[in-house]
Design a protein around this motif. Structure first.
Motif, PDB file in Angstrom:
ATOM      1  N   GLN A   1       0.844  -1.192   0.000  1.00  0.00           N
ATOM      2  CA  GLN A   1       0.000   0.000   0.000  1.00  0.00           C
ATOM      3  C   GLN A   1       0.879   1.242   0.000  1.00  0.00           C
ATOM      4  O   GLN A   1       2.082   1.159   0.243  1.00  0.00           O
ATOM      5  CB  GLN A   1      -0.909   0.032   1.240  1.00  0.00           C
ATOM      6  CG  GLN A   1      -1.892  -1.113   1.346  1.00  0.00           C
ATOM      7  CD  GLN A   1      -2.688  -1.045   2.649  1.00  0.00           C
ATOM      8  OE1 GLN A   1      -2.528  -0.127   3.448  1.00  0.00           O
ATOM      9  NE2 GLN A   1      -3.540  -2.026   2.856  1.00  0.00           N
ATOM     10  N   THR A   2       0.241   2.383  -0.231  1.00  0.00           N
ATOM     11  CA  THR A   2       0.995   3.645  -0.230  1.00  0.00           C
ATOM     12  C   THR A   2       0.795   4.435   1.065  1.00  0.00           C
ATOM     13  O   THR A   2       1.016   5.638   1.105  1.00  0.00           O
ATOM     14  CB  THR A   2       0.573   4.529  -1.418  1.00  0.00           C
ATOM     15  OG1 THR A   2      -0.841   4.788  -1.336  1.00  0.00           O
ATOM     16  CG2 THR A   2       0.896   3.846  -2.742  1.00  0.00           C
TER      17      THR A   2
ATOM     18  N   GLU B   1       3.340   1.938   5.545  1.00  0.00           N
ATOM     19  CA  GLU B   1       4.063   1.133   4.563  1.00  0.00           C
ATOM     20  C   GLU B   1       5.279   1.889   4.020  1.00  0.00           C
ATOM     21  O   GLU B   1       6.292   1.285   3.676  1.00  0.00           O
ATOM     22  CB  GLU B   1       3.142   0.737   3.412  1.00  0.00           C
ATOM     23  CG  GLU B   1       2.069  -0.272   3.802  1.00  0.00           C
ATOM     24  CD  GLU B   1       2.649  -1.610   4.249  1.00  0.00           C
ATOM     25  OE1 GLU B   1       3.825  -1.898   3.920  1.00  0.00           O
ATOM     26  OE2 GLU B   1       1.929  -2.367   4.917  1.00  0.00           O
ATOM     27  N   LEU B   2       5.192   3.215   3.956  1.00  0.00           N
ATOM     28  CA  LEU B   2       6.350   4.006   3.551  1.00  0.00           C
ATOM     29  C   LEU B   2       7.467   3.838   4.571  1.00  0.00           C
ATOM     30  O   LEU B   2       8.641   3.608   4.201  1.00  0.00           O
ATOM     31  CB  LEU B   2       5.947   5.478   3.422  1.00  0.00           C
ATOM     32  CG  LEU B   2       7.064   6.480   3.084  1.00  0.00           C
ATOM     33  CD1 LEU B   2       7.757   6.110   1.779  1.00  0.00           C
ATOM     34  CD2 LEU B   2       6.507   7.899   3.029  1.00  0.00           C
ATOM     35  N   ARG B   3       7.138   3.922   5.841  1.00  0.00           N
ATOM     36  CA  ARG B   3       8.142   3.732   6.882  1.00  0.00           C
ATOM     37  C   ARG B   3       8.715   2.318   6.831  1.00  0.00           C
ATOM     38  O   ARG B   3       9.927   2.118   6.983  1.00  0.00           O
ATOM     39  CB  ARG B   3       7.531   4.006   8.256  1.00  0.00           C
ATOM     40  CG  ARG B   3       7.137   5.466   8.492  1.00  0.00           C
ATOM     41  CD  ARG B   3       6.700   5.672   9.932  1.00  0.00           C
ATOM     42  NE  ARG B   3       6.349   7.056  10.199  1.00  0.00           N
ATOM     43  CZ  ARG B   3       5.098   7.530  10.185  1.00  0.00           C
ATOM     44  NH1 ARG B   3       4.086   6.717   9.923  1.00  0.00           N
ATOM     45  NH2 ARG B   3       4.860   8.803  10.437  1.00  0.00           N
ATOM     46  N   ALA B   4       7.842   1.331   6.608  1.00  0.00           N
ATOM     47  CA  ALA B   4       8.284  -0.063   6.575  1.00  0.00           C
ATOM     48  C   ALA B   4       9.232  -0.315   5.405  1.00  0.00           C
ATOM     49  O   ALA B   4      10.228  -1.038   5.538  1.00  0.00           O
ATOM     50  CB  ALA B   4       7.074  -0.994   6.491  1.00  0.00           C
TER      51      ALA B   4
ATOM     52  N   VAL C   1       8.603  12.443   2.013  1.00  0.00           N
ATOM     53  CA  VAL C   1       9.993  11.989   2.103  1.00  0.00           C
ATOM     54  C   VAL C   1      10.208  11.335   3.460  1.00  0.00           C
ATOM     55  O   VAL C   1       9.862  11.910   4.499  1.00  0.00           O
ATOM     56  CB  VAL C   1      10.976  13.162   1.926  1.00  0.00           C
ATOM     57  CG1 VAL C   1      12.413  12.708   2.198  1.00  0.00           C
ATOM     58  CG2 VAL C   1      10.850  13.755   0.526  1.00  0.00           C
ATOM     59  N   CYS C   2      10.777  10.127   3.433  1.00  0.00           N
ATOM     60  CA  CYS C   2      10.967   9.382   4.677  1.00  0.00           C
ATOM     61  C   CYS C   2      12.301   8.650   4.626  1.00  0.00           C
ATOM     62  O   CYS C   2      12.735   8.209   3.555  1.00  0.00           O
ATOM     63  CB  CYS C   2       9.828   8.385   4.867  1.00  0.00           C
ATOM     64  SG  CYS C   2       9.844   7.503   6.452  1.00  0.00           S
TER      65      CYS C   2
ATOM     66  N   GLY D   1      11.329  10.912  10.614  1.00  0.00           N
ATOM     67  CA  GLY D   1       9.906  11.095  10.409  1.00  0.00           C
ATOM     68  C   GLY D   1       9.608  11.369   8.942  1.00  0.00           C
ATOM     69  O   GLY D   1      10.500  11.346   8.093  1.00  0.00           O
ATOM     70  N   ILE D   2       8.341  11.610   8.644  1.00  0.00           N
ATOM     71  CA  ILE D   2       7.922  11.882   7.269  1.00  0.00           C
ATOM     72  C   ILE D   2       7.872  13.388   7.050  1.00  0.00           C
ATOM     73  O   ILE D   2       7.256  14.119   7.833  1.00  0.00           O
ATOM     74  CB  ILE D   2       6.550  11.252   6.976  1.00  0.00           C
ATOM     75  CG1 ILE D   2       6.650   9.724   7.046  1.00  0.00           C
ATOM     76  CG2 ILE D   2       6.038  11.681   5.603  1.00  0.00           C
ATOM     77  CD1 ILE D   2       5.327   9.007   6.842  1.00  0.00           C
TER      78      ILE D   2
END
Length: 514
Positions: free
Chosen positions: A402-403, A407-410, A428-429, A434-435
């Motif tokens: 997923q987006t 999921e970005l952190r993962a 951006v991560c 953090g994001i």
């Protein structure tokens, strides 16, 4: 002034502002700072889209969000002396003292202004006889809690029905909140996030109402109370000042090698332009040397278009993609300080093997993977060097289910990567950060080639070891820089007439706006 600003919930933002704005003078100074900041940002981006005598409608609520709208309107109208202004107001007896003060200042400055009851928007606008050029909404602020009452529902519904070329919201569109999908909300083309960026405007369930986001910094994070509240933040918004490292003078005793060497492996006969966009953008970042490996049929024309780069002609397969044995050409050159691979490369087995062999050859070199190179097998090659990925949502789904933010952190942790997930708001991560939300730009970037430009900027900055920034910081810098360039394109050409190939040429002017 800071460069990265924490995003807070409405509750936390209200607490911080209450501790900073302790009297009327400070509150009104903040209102005026917001009005000036919004007007400045709006006029820089959108003034060319308005006629000489625009028709402007302001919807002012009784609170300080209404005052913000009135303050911004006063300054926008000053730019257009012939503006025809209509202001929809609540019962004067209900308006806060500072909102009345902002209204009086607008009355004293506006040459042509009519006032209408807030509850009569629909009928009054229907009798206006023509569309508005600009609608400024300041009905509610961060203290709003859904569901909306009947009167506010009618005002919002009427505002959404108004025919206006550009609709902007002050801080948050009326009707949205941190924690639930609204039953009704104002639909803005641009939301000006003022002072402290509120988490509500970044929530997926509010995105259809927010439009573009522009953050207006008025110095709140110069106060200790704001910094204390920010220490637990996991989301941030990037400001234009992230580009400040690019404004430093270069040392007098220096040469091109001090500013890095970027290797670009990109392009195919089917997608030739991607590599040229990569290189054109990278050259604007100040990187010392750019070498590009492209299909040999393209190298002569690309060298003519961008003679500042070194162009290596690679052998291709029948499908026009480059063969893996081209890695021998890379092996013959001096090691780069960063590698960009993937843009327009194609997804053939040979092209991917070329990238894999290149990454193995220079296992300790920072790399940026874009487009066709964003896949598990390539992103997973080695963790000895900094890795940056620049996917759009579809490309991200190759490496994640997923987006979502989680999921970005993962994905960052799984691949040891820093990722710029492109979208209306680029996120951006990093593996341990953090994001950071990059909110500049807009739909002018919704066209082929803009991702290739971003990848080139990211890679050029990655190659520049002299900048001393982390990979996540460089990705945020690149995202903000390109997006600011796109705003200049919008102002100059409109969004429909601004091809991606023009973006690199606007990058120098974007730096002037820091």
């Amino acid at each position: 002034m800071k460069e990265i600003f924490p995003i807070l919930t409405c509750e936390d933002a209200w607490r911080v502002e209450s501790e900073i704005l302790t009297d009327e003078a400070k509150n009104y100074a903040a209102i005026e700072a917001v009005g000036a900041g919004v007007a400045r940002r709006f006029l820089a981006e959108c003034a060319p889209q308005l006629p000489e005598e625009p028709n402007i409608l302001v919807l002012a609520g009784k609170g300080h969000n209404g005052a913000d709208a009135l303050s911004a309107a006063r300054r926008i109208c000053a730019k257009f002396p012939g503006a025809k202004l209509a202001v929809a107001l609540p019962d004067v007896a209900e308006m806060k003292k500072l909102t009345l003060k902002a209204l009086e200042e607008l009355r004293n400055s506006a040459a042509s202004m009519r006032e209408i009851p807030l509850g009569d928007i629909r009928r009054q606008c229907a009798s206006n006889g023509k569309a508005f050029d600009l609608l400024i909404e300041g009905l509610t602020g961060m203290n709003f809690s859904p569901p909306a009452k009947d009167f506010l529902k009618e005002c919002i519904d009427a505002a959404n029905s108004v025919d206006a070329a550009i609709k902007i919201a002050m801080d948050m569109p009326a009707g949205i909140s941190d924690w639930r999908r609204p039953d009704i909300a104002f639909k803005a083309d641009i939301t000006y996030s003022n002072g402290i960026a509120k988490a509500a405007i970044f929530r997926d369930f509010n995105r259809e109402y927010v439009g573009r986001i522009r953050h207006v910094d008025i110095g709140f994070f110069n106060f200790e109370s704001a910094l204390e509240a920010a220490r637990g933040a996991s989301e941030y918004v990037a400001g234009a000042k992230v580009l400040k490292p690019l404004l430093k003078l270069r040392k007098a005793l220096t040469d091109k090698r001090d500013y890095g060497h970027l290797l670009v492996v990109a392009g195919s006969e089917r997608y030739p332009g991607a590599a040229l966009l990569n290189v054109s953008a990278a050259l604007r970042t100040g990187v010392g040397i750019v070498t590009a490996l492209v299909p040999k049929s393209l190298a002569p024309s690309f060298a003519a278009a961008q003679p500042s780069a070194i162009w290596l002609g690679g052998e291709t397969d029948k499908d026009g993609t480059m063969r893996p044995e081209n890695v021998s050409k890379i092996a013959e050159m001096k090691p780069p300080t960063a590698i960009l691979a993937g843009s327009g490369l194609g997804s053939s087995a040979g092209a991917r093997k070329l990238v894999a062999e290149t990454l193995k050859l220079h296992a300790d070199v920072a790399r940026v993977l874009d487009a066709d190179a964003i896949c598990p097998e390539l992103a997973g090659i080695g963790r000895a060097a900094d890795l940056a990925l620049t996917p759009h949502a579809g490309e991200f789904l190759r490496i994640a289910p997923q987006t979502s933010d989680s999921e970005l952190r993962a994905a960052c942790k799984k691949y040891g990567a820093s990722i710029a997930l492109k979208g209306p708001v680029t996120s951006v991560c990093g593996e341990k950060s953090g994001i950071v939300r990059c909110v500049e730009g807009g739909p002018a970037l919704s066209r082929g080639g803009s991702g290739d430009v971003l990848a080139g900027i990211c890679a050029g900055l990655m190659a520049r070891q002299d900048l001393g920034q982390t990979t996540e910081q460089k990705l945020a810098m690149a995202s903000v820089w390109m997006s600011m360039a796109s705003e200049l394109l919008f102002a100059k050409f409109s969004e429909n007439c601004a091809p991606s190939s023009c973006l690199p040429d606007m990058m120098p002017d974007a730096l002037k706006n820091i």
